[in-house]
Design a protein around this motif. Structure first.
Motif, short mmCIF file in Angstrom:
data_model
loop_
_atom_site.label_atom_id
_atom_site.label_comp_id
_atom_site.label_asym_id
_atom_site.label_seq_id
_atom_site.Cartn_x
_atom_site.Cartn_y
_atom_site.Cartn_z
N GLY A 164 4.59 -5.70 -10.26
CA GLY A 164 4.33 -4.30 -10.53
C GLY A 164 2.85 -4.00 -10.43
O GLY A 164 2.02 -4.91 -10.41
N PHE A 165 2.52 -2.73 -10.36
CA PHE A 165 1.13 -2.33 -10.24
C PHE A 165 0.49 -2.29 -11.61
O PHE A 165 1.09 -1.89 -12.60
CB PHE A 165 1.04 -0.96 -9.54
N LEU B 3 0.83 -1.21 0.00
CA LEU B 3 0.00 0.00 0.00
C LEU B 3 0.86 1.26 0.00
O LEU B 3 0.56 2.23 -0.71
CB LEU B 3 -0.96 -0.02 1.19
N GLN B 4 1.93 1.24 0.77
CA GLN B 4 2.84 2.39 0.82
C GLN B 4 3.51 2.60 -0.54
O GLN B 4 3.61 3.72 -1.03
CB GLN B 4 3.90 2.18 1.91
N ALA B 5 3.97 1.52 -1.17
CA ALA B 5 4.62 1.62 -2.48
C ALA B 5 3.64 2.13 -3.54
O ALA B 5 4.01 2.93 -4.39
CB ALA B 5 5.19 0.26 -2.89
N ALA C 3 4.11 5.60 -5.66
CA ALA C 3 4.20 5.53 -7.12
C ALA C 3 2.97 6.14 -7.79
O ALA C 3 2.82 6.03 -9.00
CB ALA C 3 4.37 4.08 -7.55
N ASP C 4 2.09 6.76 -6.99
CA ASP C 4 0.85 7.34 -7.50
C ASP C 4 0.01 6.27 -8.21
O ASP C 4 -0.56 6.50 -9.27
CB ASP C 4 1.14 8.53 -8.43
N MET C 5 0.00 5.06 -7.63
CA MET C 5 -0.74 3.93 -8.19
C MET C 5 -1.79 3.42 -7.19
O MET C 5 -2.20 2.27 -7.24
CB MET C 5 0.22 2.79 -8.55
#
Length: 111
Positions: free
Chosen positions: A46-47, A15-17, A21-23
């Motif tokens: 990856g998201f 969640l933090q990542a 990453a604005d994802m």
């Protein structure tokens, strides 16, 4: 038991990542690879947006997705986020489908 699980620590890091990453709101896509020796690599993460043909798992407030071809590799696995060495954290996968998998030892209470 779900096909694939994520620990609270791993979920918090995912969640933090995603936020950094604005994802935010995107799913984490996994694309594991089985090596010739039977071990499994998780280099491709990856998201991404959820596709109709994805296996979609919602666990610990995160969405995990992967193609159905990877289901056999991920079945029964747990993704965690742990301190490998002092101040060095990493995602790890506890996966019974990996030839190097050793189940974690249960912590026994001190007597």
């Amino acid at each position: 038991m779900p096909i694939f699980q994520v620990t609270k620590q791993a979920a918090a890091q995912i969640l933090q990542a995603a936020e950094q990453a604005d994802m935010k709101g995107s799913a984490l896509r996994l694309a594991p690879l089985r090596n010739a020796d039977g071990t499994i690599e998780y280099n491709k993460m990856g998201f991404d947006k959820i596709q109709n043909d994805d296996v979609h798992i919602h666990t610990e407030d995160v969405d995990i997705i992967f193609k159905s071809a990877y289901k056999e590799l991920l079945e029964g696995a747990v993704m965690d986020f742990v301190e490998i060495e002092k101040d060095q954290f990493s995602f790890i996968f506890l996966n019974p489908n990996d030839s190097n998998f050793v189940p974690p030892k249960e912590d026994k209470p001190h007597e």
